[in-house]
Design a protein around this motif. Structure first.
Motif, PDB file in Angstrom:
ATOM      1  N   LYS A 177       0.849  -1.195   0.000  1.00  0.00           N
ATOM      2  CA  LYS A 177       0.000   0.000   0.000  1.00  0.00           C
ATOM      3  C   LYS A 177       0.886   1.248   0.000  1.00  0.00           C
ATOM      4  CE  LYS A 177      -3.830   2.325   1.442  1.00  0.00           C
ATOM      5  NZ  LYS A 177      -4.552   2.840   0.286  1.00  0.00           N
ATOM      6  N   CYS A 196       1.585   4.649   3.338  1.00  0.00           N
ATOM      7  CA  CYS A 196       1.155   4.188   4.668  1.00  0.00           C
ATOM      8  C   CYS A 196       2.187   4.528   5.753  1.00  0.00           C
ATOM      9  CB  CYS A 196       0.867   2.687   4.644  1.00  0.00           C
ATOM     10  SG  CYS A 196       2.319   1.728   4.223  1.00  0.00           S
ATOM     11  N   GLY A 197       3.289   5.165   5.375  1.00  0.00           N
ATOM     12  CA  GLY A 197       4.263   5.588   6.387  1.00  0.00           C
ATOM     13  C   GLY A 197       5.545   4.767   6.410  1.00  0.00           C
ATOM     14  N   THR A 243       8.409   5.082   4.584  1.00  0.00           N
ATOM     15  CA  THR A 243       9.629   5.896   4.566  1.00  0.00           C
ATOM     16  C   THR A 243       9.767   6.718   5.849  1.00  0.00           C
ATOM     17  OG1 THR A 243       9.491   6.015   2.163  1.00  0.00           O
ATOM     18  CG2 THR A 243      10.875   7.655   3.260  1.00  0.00           C
ATOM     19  N   PRO A 298       6.260   0.897  -2.856  1.00  0.00           N
ATOM     20  CA  PRO A 298       4.926   0.342  -2.565  1.00  0.00           C
ATOM     21  C   PRO A 298       4.457  -0.633  -3.646  1.00  0.00           C
ATOM     22  CG  PRO A 298       4.728   2.545  -3.466  1.00  0.00           C
ATOM     23  CD  PRO A 298       6.185   2.274  -3.368  1.00  0.00           C
ATOM     24  N   ILE A 348       1.870   5.047  15.680  1.00  0.00           N
ATOM     25  CA  ILE A 348       2.363   6.401  15.402  1.00  0.00           C
ATOM     26  C   ILE A 348       1.159   7.286  15.110  1.00  0.00           C
ATOM     27  CG2 ILE A 348       3.864   7.814  13.953  1.00  0.00           C
ATOM     28  CD1 ILE A 348       5.358   5.530  15.455  1.00  0.00           C
ATOM     29  N   ARG A 349       0.972   8.285  15.971  1.00  0.00           N
ATOM     30  CA  ARG A 349      -0.170   9.166  15.770  1.00  0.00           C
ATOM     31  C   ARG A 349       0.035  10.091  14.570  1.00  0.00           C
ATOM     32  NH1 ARG A 349      -0.019  11.253  21.863  1.00  0.00           N
ATOM     33  NH2 ARG A 349       2.059  10.327  21.605  1.00  0.00           N
ATOM     34  N   MET A 350      -1.075  10.552  14.020  1.00  0.00           N
ATOM     35  CA  MET A 350      -1.020  11.591  12.998  1.00  0.00           C
ATOM     36  C   MET A 350      -0.330  12.812  13.613  1.00  0.00           C
ATOM     37  SD  MET A 350      -2.673  12.505  10.020  1.00  0.00           S
ATOM     38  CE  MET A 350      -4.408  12.103   9.899  1.00  0.00           C
ATOM     39  N   ASN A 351       0.662  13.357  12.940  1.00  0.00           N
ATOM     40  CA  ASN A 351       1.370  14.512  13.475  1.00  0.00           C
ATOM     41  C   ASN A 351       1.935  15.322  12.307  1.00  0.00           C
ATOM     42  OD1 ASN A 351       4.555  15.067  15.001  1.00  0.00           O
ATOM     43  ND2 ASN A 351       2.723  16.258  15.312  1.00  0.00           N
ATOM     44  N   SER A 407       5.113  15.192   8.630  1.00  0.00           N
ATOM     45  CA  SER A 407       5.016  15.407   7.184  1.00  0.00           C
ATOM     46  C   SER A 407       5.841  16.617   6.743  1.00  0.00           C
ATOM     47  CB  SER A 407       3.552  15.551   6.756  1.00  0.00           C
ATOM     48  OG  SER A 407       2.976  16.637   7.421  1.00  0.00           O
ATOM     49  N   PRO A 413      10.573  16.028   6.326  1.00  0.00           N
ATOM     50  CA  PRO A 413      11.363  15.610   5.150  1.00  0.00           C
ATOM     51  C   PRO A 413      11.657  16.766   4.185  1.00  0.00           C
ATOM     52  CG  PRO A 413       9.450  14.172   5.444  1.00  0.00           C
ATOM     53  CD  PRO A 413       9.308  15.286   6.425  1.00  0.00           C
TER      54      PRO A 413
END
Ligand SMILES: Nc1ncnc2c1ncn2[C@@H]1O[C@H](COP(=O)(O)OP(=O)(O)OP(=O)(O)O)[C@@H](O)[C@H]1O
Ligand SMILES: [Mg+2]
Length: 256
Positions: A11, A14-15, A17, A128, A213-216, A220, A223
């Motif tokens: 998928k 999905c996080g 990297t 992915p 891992i919470r949305m934070n 984002s 990087p």
């Protein structure tokens, strides 16, 4: 002994990297020596640790083609304790160039054995897909962690990913095992997240459900600055979640 770990999921987005880069830095902050291996032609892990596009040599593609030795494919990053084998767009050609070759699935693994140096962890960041690059990285790894957003539609993808791990284990790599599932973009107050977590525990056992891992938003943003979360926003929930995850991964007994 170096632990070879991979954050994999077919998928997209999905996080994988974000997890590879920030777990790498978290483990480095715990005095571990890390080699991050970017096996995605998108080169997001390379970019995330400040390996600017345009620096196209050496890359994992040169290593795979035998144009550079392992030792010379490894570059330093500005993150203390984190080295990198970078990727670039050229890597797209790997699947067409090598897929007809016999045992091409084992080429990456073979390139990474030998004098790997004194790394505690080698961390793969795959694309992915379930193509040759991902299979090659699975064939070289020991521990698979699957980052996953807690939506029902993703359960099918999780099952497929687990099947792929079994297939690679049977065909190429008897040392490979699925070690954990990492909830990403996680909100434990929602009912759906709780239901899926229960589902995972029912199917795989509670030891396989790793810290979420919470949305934070800082995760984002980092990087874009070529920074890990520990540099960009050390006080954020993203930093504390990734440190907790790294602690858990570091506590896994790799030779049970
Ligand atoms: N916990 C989080 N909170 C907020 N944003 C996140 C979080 N985790 C990842 N992101 C952002 O979501 C996007 C996708 O994440 P990431 O690139 O890590 O996914 P991926 O699985 O590696 O994607 P791909 O499949 O394209 O390789 C990125 O913009 C990333 O910065
Ligand atoms: Mg990625």
């Amino acid at each position: 002994m170096t632990r070879f770990i991979i954050f994999a999921n077919r998928k997209g987005g999905c996080g994988k990297t974000t997890t590879a880069v920030n777990v790498a830095h978290a483990l480095a902050k715990k005095e571990k020596k890390i080699l991050l291996v970017d096996v995605d032609p998108q080169a997001h892990a390379s970019l995330s640790v400040g390996n600017a596009p345009g620096i196209q040599y050496p890359t994992i593609f040169h290593l795979l083609r035998g144009e550079v030795s392992l030792k010379h494919a490894i570059v330093r990053t500005h993150l203390d304790g984190v080295s990198l084998i970078p990727s670039s767009r050229d890597l797209i050609a790997f699947e067409t160039e090598f897929s007809s070759q016999k045992r091409s699935e084992m080429l990456l693994s073979e390139k990474l054995t030998g004098d790997i140096g004194d790394f505690d962890y080698l961390i793969f960041d795959p694309p992915p897909t379930a193509g040759l690059l991902t299979i090659s990285a699975l064939a070289a790894a020991q521990e698979v962690y699957i980052p996953m957003q807690m939506h029902f539609l993703n359960l099918e993808g999780l099952a497929e990913m687990v099947r792929l791990v079994y297939d690679v284990n049977a065909a190429w790599n008897p040392n490979l095992r699925m070690e954990g599932i990492i909830p990403t973009f996680f909100n434990k107050t929602t009912r759906i997240a709780k239901e899926i977590a229960d589902d995972i525990i029912r199917h795989f056992g509670k030891d396989r459900l790793f810290p979420g891992i919470r949305m934070n938003i800082s995760l984002s943003e980092a990087p874009g600055h070529g920074k890990s979360i520990f540099e960009y926003a050390p006080g954020s929930t993203g930093a504390s979640d990734y440190m907790k995850l790294a602690d858990k991964i570091d506590s896994v007994n790799s030779y049970p």
